[in-house]
Design an enzyme around this catalytic site. Structure first.
Site, PDB file in Angstrom:
ATOM      1  CE  LYS A  82      31.344  40.741  40.845  1.00 15.26           C
ATOM      2  NZ  LYS A  82      31.406  39.590  39.918  1.00 15.26           N
ATOM      3  CB  SER A  84      35.172  39.150  38.521  1.00 15.18           C
ATOM      4  OG  SER A  84      33.778  38.869  38.460  1.00 15.18           O
ATOM      5  CB  SER A 132      32.862  35.831  38.323  1.00 13.57           C
ATOM      6  OG  SER A 132      33.909  36.234  37.485  1.00 13.57           O
TER       7      SER A 132
HETATM    8  N1  GLN Z   1      37.366  35.029  34.424  1.00 17.02           N
HETATM    9  C1  GLN Z   1      36.432  35.297  33.382  1.00 17.02           C
HETATM   10  C2  GLN Z   1      36.767  36.624  32.727  1.00 17.02           C
HETATM   11  O1  GLN Z   1      37.751  37.172  33.058  1.00 17.02           O
HETATM   12  C3  GLN Z   1      35.035  35.289  33.912  1.00 17.02           C
HETATM   13  C4  GLN Z   1      34.705  36.484  34.713  1.00 17.02           C
HETATM   14  C5  GLN Z   1      33.280  36.489  35.198  1.00 17.02           C
HETATM   15  O2  GLN Z   1      32.650  35.455  35.307  1.00 17.02           O
HETATM   16  N2  GLN Z   1      32.780  37.676  35.457  1.00 17.02           N
HETATM   17  O3  GLN Z   1      36.069  37.103  31.903  1.00 17.02           O
END
Ligand code: GLN
Length: 484
Positions: free
Chosen positions: A76, A151, A175
């Site tokens: 990532k 994400s 995410s």
């Molecule tokens: N969807 C959540 C956010 O937008 C979690 C994102 C994540 O876990 N990095 O913050």
């Protein structure tokens, strides 16, 4: 080979049936043909990747082998990798070349793994659909009109389309688990503090945690053996003895007590997803597990609490991007303040700006007690809900996400609808617990994930619970059409 498990790949490499260079080239060729449409990778560097594969082949020839030596992984783009462009999905870091390795990256390096490239992601990991990336949307290999989740959307699409052997992700509020659910693979968010955050670009430091994303629980266990462990460069890294995360695979599940939180099967959950999850739980009963009804009464508060705490921490973490030392700097400005303002206005996208505004607001003198302090208090209550629940069960199960992959653009203009994607995952981050998602079937031809939540440091048991299911089902082996 593209469908092989990590164990099978390692065996083929050890038996010299294939070299690391050949295995890497196989994935690079797939990336070349499929990635232009999928957009799973932001940065590729074939020469660097192949040089690593050559080194791995030399190690294999010398018998200096670990379970991942010579195997190509996708990373990532939130992890700094020395001499690689590391963008975190943001224009702010569009041209940033990392001068050092994140702990996770160096762990893979030391083990002799190959870095295939850096995967696409929501900007600074803020999002649930990969649509906030400066580098464009990622397509879900199961239906290219749909999002892969976020994400860690690039890593997710790369696994589903077999553009890597496995990948890394990070999970601040879901995410790893939500994209695992939407793209049909296995992902684990470890207990907070088990994997070092050193060199992992910070979003919300008290919630961020890196973890494996792979085709199976067994693969995740092998990756955890590489990723986990104490690192003194991260002050929240936990000083614990090294664990073998494969140690409990193949233990019988008889007597396992599975807690089913009533709040996870209530309004908001799609009926088709509920059915798949219930069927998976029924399968666990056949494997000898018992189920007990439990309650996590503060579940509905987890999203509002998260959207105070995460933006508060983000507003502080992201203050370092000032255009001075590194990152985007506006081309024209009048004075220092104007340079800060223009650089940040140009470098950050809309969702990141929204979070910085919310975070700055909830931390401001007049509102701190009303919002930030209150959120921290409720965070404690959420952790206590789990503490109470684990008095009655060994493991908790439920859906990973309320629905299947949604259409690109469908929720892009509705932040609250987007935030609700994480209704079943966020509380786990707030409590610092480990959580995983495994493929449990399909609804309208789209993958559905079963979430498994464990008590602190219970990853080995969770991996066993997932593995037992994967020994008897083949949901995790299914591949999207048209990508073979
Ligand atoms: N969807 C959540 C956010 O937008 C979690 C994102 C994540 O876990 N990095 O913050």
């Amino acid at each position: 080979m593209i469908n092989a498990s990590l164990k099978e790949m390692a065996a083929a490499l050890a038996a010299k049936k294939i070299s690391s260079v050949e295995l890497t080239q196989l994935f690079l060729a797939r990336i070349k043909s499929l990635n232009p449409d999928m957009n799973a990778y932001i940065t590729l560097d074939e020469a660097r990747t192949l040089a690593q594969a050559k080194l791995a082949d030399a190690r294999i020839a010398n018998g200096d082998i670990t379970p991942v030596t010579g195997i190509p992984f996708a990373q990532k783009d939130i992890f700094c990798a020395k001499d690689w462009r590391t963008t975190c999905g943001s224009r702010m870091l569009e041209n940033f070349i990392a001068p050092y390795d994140a702990h996770v990256i160096s762990q893979f390096d030391h083990a002799g793994a190959v870095n295939l490239g850096k995967t696409n992601m929501d900007e600074f990991a803020m999002g649930s659909s990969n649509e906030t990336s400066y580098f464009g949307k990622v397509k879900n290999p199961w239906d290219r009109e749909r999002v892969p989740g976020g994400s860690s959307g690039g890593s997710a699409a790369a696994i589903a389309a077999r553009l890597c052997a496995a990948a890394t992700g990070t999970d601040t509020g879901g995410s790893i688990r939500q994209p695992a659910s939407l793209c049909g693979f296995t992902g684990l968010k470890p207990t907070y503090g088990v994997v070092s955050r050193y060199g992992m670009i910070a979003f919300a430091s008290s919630l961020d945690q890196a973890g494996p994303m792979a085709k199976s629980a067994e693969d995740c266990a092998l990756m955890m053996n590489v990723m986990a462990g104490f690192d003194e460069r991260d002050s929240t890294s936990l000083q614990r003895d090294k664990e073998d995360y494969t140690r409990d695979l193949n233990k019988p599940l008889a007597g396992l007590k599975i807690g089913l939180p009533k709040e996870y099967f209530a309004e908001g959950l799609s009926a088709e997803v509920a059915k798949v999850v219930q069927d998976a739980i029924a399968h666990y009963r056949k494997l000898g597990a018992e189920t007990v009804d439990i309650s996590l009464p503060n579940t509905r508060l987890s999203i509002p609490v998260y959207y105070v705490i995460a933006p508060a921490e983000a507003s502080s973490n992201l203050s370092r991007y000032d255009g001075v030392r590194y990152g985007h700097r506006a081309a024209e400005y009048t004075d220092l303040l104007d340079m800060y303002c223009k650089s940040r206005a140009e470098g950050f996208g809309a969702e990141v700006k929204r979070r910085i505004l919310i975070g700055t607001y909830v931390l401001s003198a007049g509102y701190y007690d009303a919002y930030y302090l209150k959120a921290q208090q409720i965070r404690r209550l959420i952790a206590q809900d789990f503490e109470e629940a684990f008095k009655h069960c060994d493991i908790i199960m439920g859906p990973s996400a309320p629905g299947t992959a949604f259409k690109i653009g469908e929720k892009a203009d509705d932040p609250v609808a987007m935030y609700l994607q994480d209704i079943y995952t966020i509380a786990v981050n707030l409590a610092g617990l480990p959580g995983m998602s495994i493929p449990a079937g399909f609804a309208n031809k789209l993958p559905v994930g079963l979430q498994i939540i464990g008590n602190y440091f219970d990853e080995a048991r969770m991996l066993n619970v997932a593995h037992a299911y994967q020994q008897q089902t083949d949901w995790h082996k299914q591949m999207p059409e048209g990508i073979a």
